[in-house]
Write an enzyme that holds these catalytic residues in place. Structure first.
Site, PDB file in Angstrom:
ATOM      1  N   THR A   1       0.838  -1.196   0.000  1.00  0.00           N
ATOM      2  CA  THR A   1       0.000   0.000   0.000  1.00  0.00           C
ATOM      3  C   THR A   1       0.881   1.258   0.000  1.00  0.00           C
ATOM      4  OG1 THR A   1      -0.358   0.115   2.402  1.00  0.00           O
ATOM      5  CG2 THR A   1      -1.816  -1.325   1.129  1.00  0.00           C
TER       6      THR A   1
ATOM      7  N   GLU B   1       1.017  -3.026   4.754  1.00  0.00           N
ATOM      8  CA  GLU B   1       0.147  -1.859   4.907  1.00  0.00           C
ATOM      9  C   GLU B   1       0.979  -0.572   5.065  1.00  0.00           C
ATOM     10  OE1 GLU B   1      -2.413  -0.279   4.726  1.00  0.00           O
ATOM     11  OE2 GLU B   1      -4.143  -1.612   4.613  1.00  0.00           O
ATOM     12  N   HIS B   2       0.278   0.542   5.217  1.00  0.00           N
ATOM     13  CA  HIS B   2       0.858   1.887   5.175  1.00  0.00           C
ATOM     14  C   HIS B   2       1.973   2.116   6.213  1.00  0.00           C
ATOM     15  CE1 HIS B   2      -1.148   3.119   8.942  1.00  0.00           C
ATOM     16  NE2 HIS B   2      -2.098   2.285   8.547  1.00  0.00           N
ATOM     17  N   ASP B   3       2.899   2.975   5.857  1.00  0.00           N
ATOM     18  CA  ASP B   3       3.913   3.507   6.778  1.00  0.00           C
ATOM     19  C   ASP B   3       4.791   2.430   7.395  1.00  0.00           C
ATOM     20  OD1 ASP B   3       3.130   6.398   6.689  1.00  0.00           O
ATOM     21  OD2 ASP B   3       1.241   5.560   7.421  1.00  0.00           O
TER      22      ASP B   3
END
Length: 218
Positions: A121, A139-141
């Site tokens: 992502t 997933e993010h970050d």
């Protein structure tokens, strides 16, 4: 300009990634050959319809550009081969299946292998020679180091830092961290198959279970 591509490793991992490599060249309208490299071979043979040869024979092939995807599960061996390729002026080759999802600002270093149904992502940084097997996601970050391996079905949620040479087993789930306190999987740690990781994992240990706990050596 002649190009020659290779999958380094003709065992299960390599044979699974060869179709991904073919997909990628087809997307790029590149008709170059892809071969297997297998150091156990003493002469050129064929594996799944592709020429297979040892590394010395690959180096002797006449091509202006050579690029290699290292399809070796052991991350330490991946690192050793990557160093050899660099010394010999051979590029690391990243491959990605047709249905991989890449979102915004996903920075992925050279040599990655993204299998079918992988999702990466947004706002993610990944080091070199990352292996993400079938149905895994990031997933993010998240920040992922060099030579990290995801077995199939890994769920890596947001704000997680995974250090170099970590191995995440099939179906493992890693709980999200926070921007000010990311969950950390330490260098060389092993997360067992199906483990549910709810807190940071120290470097070099193995964790299993739900919730994941360190396996104590006997």
């Amino acid at each position: 300009m002649t190009r020659l591509y290779a999958i380094y490793g003709a065992s299960g991992c390599g044979r699974s990634l060869m179709p991904v490599a073919r997909q990628q060249l087809a997307r790029e309208n590149d008709a170059s050959e892809i071969v297997f490299i297998d150091d156990a071979l003493t002469e050129v043979s064929r594996v799944n319809g592709h020429r297979a040869m040892n590394y010395a024979a690959f180096c002797a092939e006449d091509a202006a550009v050579k690029a290699v995807q290292i399809a070796i599960a052991n991350s330490k061996i991946r690192e050793k081969i990557a160093s050899q390729l660099e010394a010999d002026g051979i590029k690391l080759w990243s491959i990605s299946a047709d249905n991989v999802v890449l979102m915004d600002d996903a920075q992925i270093a050279a040599g990655a292998a993204l299998s079918p149904f992988v999702s990466i992502t947004s706002n993610i940084k990944i080091g070199k020679c990352f292996h993400a097997n079938l149905y895994s996601y990031v997933e993010h970050d998240c920040v992922i180091g060099d030579f990290v391996t995801f077995a199939p079905g890994v769920k890596c949620n947001g704000n997680i830092h995974i250090q170099d040479h970590a191995y995440i087993g099939a179906g493992a789930m890693i709980k999200q961290g926070t921007p000010d306190q990311p969950l950390v999987i330490g260098r060389g740690a092993i997360v067992g198959m199906g483990a549910v990781v709810t807190k940071s994992v120290p470097a070099g240990v193995t964790v299993v279970g739900n919730p994941a706990r360190i396996v104590e050596s006997k």
